[in-house]
Design a protein around this motif. Structure first.
Motif, PDB file in Angstrom:
ATOM      1  N   HIS A 110       0.817  -1.220   0.000  1.00  0.00           N
ATOM      2  CA  HIS A 110       0.000   0.000   0.000  1.00  0.00           C
ATOM      3  C   HIS A 110       0.857   1.280   0.000  1.00  0.00           C
ATOM      4  CE1 HIS A 110      -3.478  -2.497   0.857  1.00  0.00           C
ATOM      5  NE2 HIS A 110      -2.869  -3.003   1.921  1.00  0.00           N
ATOM      6  N   LEU A 111       2.164   1.117  -0.076  1.00  0.00           N
ATOM      7  CA  LEU A 111       3.070   2.230   0.232  1.00  0.00           C
ATOM      8  C   LEU A 111       2.862   3.453  -0.658  1.00  0.00           C
ATOM      9  CD1 LEU A 111       5.268   2.750   2.297  1.00  0.00           C
ATOM     10  CD2 LEU A 111       6.960   2.106   0.592  1.00  0.00           C
ATOM     11  N   PHE A 112       2.513   3.248  -1.940  1.00  0.00           N
ATOM     12  CA  PHE A 112       2.394   4.382  -2.848  1.00  0.00           C
ATOM     13  C   PHE A 112       0.959   4.892  -2.969  1.00  0.00           C
ATOM     14  CE2 PHE A 112       6.675   4.550  -4.165  1.00  0.00           C
ATOM     15  CZ  PHE A 112       7.149   3.237  -4.239  1.00  0.00           C
ATOM     16  N   GLU A 113       0.081   4.403  -2.110  1.00  0.00           N
ATOM     17  CA  GLU A 113      -1.294   4.890  -2.124  1.00  0.00           C
ATOM     18  C   GLU A 113      -1.380   6.238  -1.403  1.00  0.00           C
ATOM     19  OE1 GLU A 113      -3.226   0.379  -1.842  1.00  0.00           O
ATOM     20  OE2 GLU A 113      -3.735   1.928  -0.363  1.00  0.00           O
ATOM     21  N   PRO A 114      -2.229   7.140  -1.878  1.00  0.00           N
ATOM     22  CA  PRO A 114      -2.347   8.446  -1.209  1.00  0.00           C
ATOM     23  C   PRO A 114      -2.901   8.291   0.199  1.00  0.00           C
ATOM     24  CG  PRO A 114      -4.078   8.188  -2.847  1.00  0.00           C
ATOM     25  CD  PRO A 114      -3.133   7.036  -3.049  1.00  0.00           C
ATOM     26  N   PHE A 115      -2.355   9.088   1.110  1.00  0.00           N
ATOM     27  CA  PHE A 115      -2.774   9.145   2.508  1.00  0.00           C
ATOM     28  C   PHE A 115      -2.430   7.889   3.313  1.00  0.00           C
ATOM     29  CE2 PHE A 115      -4.731  13.039   1.720  1.00  0.00           C
ATOM     30  CZ  PHE A 115      -5.594  12.952   0.624  1.00  0.00           C
ATOM     31  N   PHE A 116      -1.667   6.995   2.739  1.00  0.00           N
ATOM     32  CA  PHE A 116      -1.310   5.776   3.486  1.00  0.00           C
ATOM     33  C   PHE A 116       0.013   5.984   4.211  1.00  0.00           C
ATOM     34  CE2 PHE A 116       0.967   1.786   3.995  1.00  0.00           C
ATOM     35  CZ  PHE A 116       0.018   1.042   4.690  1.00  0.00           C
ATOM     36  N   ARG A 117       0.035   5.522   5.470  1.00  0.00           N
ATOM     37  CA  ARG A 117       1.268   5.561   6.261  1.00  0.00           C
ATOM     38  C   ARG A 117       1.457   4.207   6.938  1.00  0.00           C
ATOM     39  NH1 ARG A 117       2.574   9.864  10.173  1.00  0.00           N
ATOM     40  NH2 ARG A 117       4.637   9.607   9.260  1.00  0.00           N
ATOM     41  N   ALA A 118       2.696   3.753   6.980  1.00  0.00           N
ATOM     42  CA  ALA A 118       2.989   2.468   7.601  1.00  0.00           C
ATOM     43  C   ALA A 118       2.638   2.504   9.093  1.00  0.00           C
ATOM     44  CB  ALA A 118       4.472   2.121   7.418  1.00  0.00           C
ATOM     45  N   HIS A 119       2.328   1.334   9.648  1.00  0.00           N
ATOM     46  CA  HIS A 119       1.845   1.270  11.021  1.00  0.00           C
ATOM     47  C   HIS A 119       2.938   1.502  12.065  1.00  0.00           C
ATOM     48  CE1 HIS A 119      -1.440  -0.696   8.829  1.00  0.00           C
ATOM     49  NE2 HIS A 119      -2.204  -0.347   9.846  1.00  0.00           N
ATOM     50  N   ASN A 120       4.205   1.498  11.663  1.00  0.00           N
ATOM     51  CA  ASN A 120       5.278   1.683  12.639  1.00  0.00           C
ATOM     52  C   ASN A 120       5.831   3.102  12.661  1.00  0.00           C
ATOM     53  OD1 ASN A 120       6.449   1.478  10.105  1.00  0.00           O
ATOM     54  ND2 ASN A 120       8.312   0.497  10.847  1.00  0.00           N
ATOM     55  N   THR A 121       5.113   4.045  12.017  1.00  0.00           N
ATOM     56  CA  THR A 121       5.607   5.436  12.004  1.00  0.00           C
ATOM     57  C   THR A 121       5.348   6.163  13.312  1.00  0.00           C
ATOM     58  OG1 THR A 121       3.527   6.135  10.968  1.00  0.00           O
ATOM     59  CG2 THR A 121       5.399   5.673   9.514  1.00  0.00           C
ATOM     60  N   GLY A 122       4.412   5.666  14.130  1.00  0.00           N
ATOM     61  CA  GLY A 122       4.168   6.259  15.443  1.00  0.00           C
ATOM     62  C   GLY A 122       3.805   7.722  15.372  1.00  0.00           C
ATOM     63  N   ASN A 123       4.528   8.542  16.171  1.00  0.00           N
ATOM     64  CA  ASN A 123       4.240   9.985  16.239  1.00  0.00           C
ATOM     65  C   ASN A 123       5.054  10.798  15.237  1.00  0.00           C
ATOM     66  OD1 ASN A 123       2.396   9.678  18.375  1.00  0.00           O
ATOM     67  ND2 ASN A 123       4.062   9.640  19.868  1.00  0.00           N
ATOM     68  N   ILE A 124       5.769  10.122  14.351  1.00  0.00           N
ATOM     69  CA  ILE A 124       6.550  10.848  13.351  1.00  0.00           C
ATOM     70  C   ILE A 124       5.577  11.541  12.390  1.00  0.00           C
ATOM     71  CG2 ILE A 124       8.266  10.662  11.511  1.00  0.00           C
ATOM     72  CD1 ILE A 124       9.261   8.110  12.877  1.00  0.00           C
ATOM     73  N   PRO A 125       5.687  12.878  12.224  1.00  0.00           N
ATOM     74  CA  PRO A 125       4.705  13.599  11.402  1.00  0.00           C
ATOM     75  C   PRO A 125       4.805  13.239   9.923  1.00  0.00           C
ATOM     76  CG  PRO A 125       6.520  15.050  12.015  1.00  0.00           C
ATOM     77  CD  PRO A 125       6.709  13.778  12.785  1.00  0.00           C
ATOM     78  N   GLY A 126       3.680  13.319   9.225  1.00  0.00           N
ATOM     79  CA  GLY A 126       3.657  13.047   7.788  1.00  0.00           C
ATOM     80  C   GLY A 126       2.235  13.024   7.269  1.00  0.00           C
ATOM     81  N   THR A 127       2.073  13.195   5.965  1.00  0.00           N
ATOM     82  CA  THR A 127       0.737  13.230   5.355  1.00  0.00           C
ATOM     83  C   THR A 127       0.371  11.934   4.650  1.00  0.00           C
ATOM     84  OG1 THR A 127       1.619  14.096   3.281  1.00  0.00           O
ATOM     85  CG2 THR A 127       0.969  15.714   4.957  1.00  0.00           C
ATOM     86  N   GLY A 128       1.348  11.075   4.359  1.00  0.00           N
ATOM     87  CA  GLY A 128       1.062   9.887   3.572  1.00  0.00           C
ATOM     88  C   GLY A 128       0.920  10.196   2.092  1.00  0.00           C
ATOM     89  N   LEU A 129       1.375  11.381   1.664  1.00  0.00           N
ATOM     90  CA  LEU A 129       1.253  11.782   0.259  1.00  0.00           C
ATOM     91  C   LEU A 129       2.576  11.774  -0.478  1.00  0.00           C
ATOM     92  CD1 LEU A 129      -1.213  14.803   0.586  1.00  0.00           C
ATOM     93  CD2 LEU A 129      -1.719  12.515  -0.245  1.00  0.00           C
ATOM     94  N   GLY A 130       3.697  11.865   0.255  1.00  0.00           N
ATOM     95  CA  GLY A 130       4.996  12.051  -0.381  1.00  0.00           C
ATOM     96  C   GLY A 130       5.348  10.978  -1.391  1.00  0.00           C
ATOM     97  N   LEU A 131       5.220   9.699  -1.012  1.00  0.00           N
ATOM     98  CA  LEU A 131       5.595   8.618  -1.923  1.00  0.00           C
ATOM     99  C   LEU A 131       4.624   8.506  -3.091  1.00  0.00           C
ATOM    100  CD1 LEU A 131       6.781   5.870   0.594  1.00  0.00           C
ATOM    101  CD2 LEU A 131       8.168   7.379  -0.842  1.00  0.00           C
ATOM    102  N   ASN A 132       3.350   8.819  -2.846  1.00  0.00           N
ATOM    103  CA  ASN A 132       2.394   8.830  -3.944  1.00  0.00           C
ATOM    104  C   ASN A 132       2.786   9.876  -4.983  1.00  0.00           C
ATOM    105  OD1 ASN A 132      -0.409  10.287  -4.953  1.00  0.00           O
ATOM    106  ND2 ASN A 132      -0.530   8.048  -4.977  1.00  0.00           N
ATOM    107  N   ILE A 133       3.213  11.041  -4.501  1.00  0.00           N
ATOM    108  CA  ILE A 133       3.647  12.115  -5.411  1.00  0.00           C
ATOM    109  C   ILE A 133       4.919  11.711  -6.148  1.00  0.00           C
ATOM    110  CG2 ILE A 133       4.539  14.478  -5.462  1.00  0.00           C
ATOM    111  CD1 ILE A 133       2.625  15.076  -3.102  1.00  0.00           C
TER     112      ILE A 133
END
Length: 396
Positions: A341-364
């Motif tokens: 699912h890594l390149f899907e928009p708004f998706f973030r891996a479950h082990n990212t914890g409190n690390i900030p991010g939108t889940g859009l970077g890899l999709n872009i």
């Protein structure tokens, strides 16, 4: 005689107070500046023990200083920089920096005390403490406001994502909303960034680590929000079909070196980005802006998901088959169940914890790469690291 008159004139007109005492601590001379500081006339102090110009406990300890000197031959203080408190005639006190020197004169020892008033400096320090406390409150308020904004954006992201799954026709509505929200947020963020920079500039004279720390917090929070808004704007342009690559010949090595230098400035403590190029050629024909955005995203992720005291490998290669860009870290890695699912928009891996991010970077990154007729691959092992490879085949 002329030299003595000159020396007397210098002492009488000195900005700082000057007092001389004998070995018993009795005042022999006092200049006008010292009289002004203590609110005494020379006649009121000459011949008296200098301890009467001191508030307790220094007054009570002064005779002990004298007895210790007479016994050991070592004065209590000789030098510059000791901060003490003076007692004025009206009973008020004031802080000053005292410098003491020993002089042999006519077969006896006298001590010169140089008195530099610190009242204004102490007042400025108190004002700085109050200012720092106020700034800390302001930072906390701004930080809370930024947290709420980020949470609001995350909530909006989740709602939009669910809506897209249910009804594709809502895509245009989402794009307009994202564009409007992103532009509307830019104005207050720019104002906050400018205010933080001005506070930092005006506070430089105070050299306060507290001000620097909290201004840094504001700037970091604004930077994180700006990154989020940029991701949303990039997605909106992609969704609307507004991104068209412009293929241009440019120096890949030069671009990569510039990116390395820029990203090293935002790396964590003792994180090092190591760039290396393979191949005799350095020129490629791609869209430099889209490629730069892809590399920025991948290096930023490597920084974000790796710890301090680590290395990030950034390699480029140009050969007979085409061009490749590789970014490799030894960070937290991506769980195997999340990788599909890594390149899907708004998706973030479950082990990212409190690390900030939108889940859009890899999709872009994936979409920009496809626009340039390239491909993205990755390898990742949890707690061992991740490697991303962007490849472009050579076209005749």
């Amino acid at each position: 005689m002329e030299n003595a008159a000159l020396l007397k004139a210098i002492i009488q007109n000195a900005i700082d107070g000057i007092i001389t005492i004998d070995e018993r601590g009795l005042i022999e001379t006092i200049n006008p500046a010292a009289c002004t500081l203590f609110n005494y006339t020379p006649e009121e102090v000459i011949g008296k023990n200098v301890s009467f110009l001191m508030p307790p406990p220094d007054r009570n300890q002064h005779d002990e200083y004298i007895r210790r000197y007479q016994h050991t031959g070592v004065p209590h203080i000789i030098g510059i920089g000791r901060e003490v408190t003076g007692l004025r005639k009206d009973g008020t006190t004031f802080p000053f920096r005292l410098g003491v020197s020993e002089v042999e004169y006519s077969g006896r020892k006298i001590y010169n005390g140089f008195i530099h008033d610190l009242s204004k400096q102490k007042e400025a320090e108190e004002q700085l403490k109050e200012y720092a406390a106020h700034l800390e409150e302001l930072v906390e308020e701004r930080t809370q406001s930024l947290r709420e904004t980020v949470l609001a954006l995350q909530d909006a992201k989740e709602e939009v994502s669910l809506s897209l799954e249910k009804e594709k026709e809502l895509g245009q509505l989402k794009s307009r909303f994202v564009s409007m929200a992103s532009h509307e947020f830019r104005t207050p963020l720019s104002a906050i960034q400018l205010s933080a920079s001005l506070i930092d500039k005006y506070a430089q004279q105070f050299e306060s680590e507290h001000i620097t720390k909290h201004v840094g917090k504001i700037k970091n929070a604004v930077g994180n929000l700006t990154t989020i808004l940029n991701d949303f704007l990039s997605l909106e342009k992609l969704e609307a079909g507004k991104v068209e690559p412009t293929f241009t010949s440019f120096d890949l090595v030069k671009l990569s070196e510039e990116i390395t230098e820029e990203m090293q400035m935002v790396a964590k403590q003792n994180q090092h980005i190591i760039y290396q190029h393979t191949g005799k050629e350095s020129m490629v024909k791609l869209d430099p802006n889209l490629l730069k955005n892809c590399i920025f995203n991948l290096v930023a992720n490597a920084i974000k998901y790796s710890g301090e005291n680590t290395f990030i490998e950034f390699n480029t290669e140009i050969n007979a088959f085409g061009c490749t860009v590789v970014i490799k870290d030894n960070g937290i890695g991506i769980p195997e169940k999340d990788q599909k699912h890594l390149f899907e928009p708004f998706f973030r891996a479950h082990n990212t914890g409190n690390i900030p991010g939108t889940g859009l970077g890899l999709n872009i990154v994936a979409r920009y790469t496809r626009l340039m007729h390239g491909s993205v691959e990755f390898k990742s092992i949890v707690n061992q690291g991740t490697s991303f490879t962007i490849s472009f085949k050579k076209h005749e």
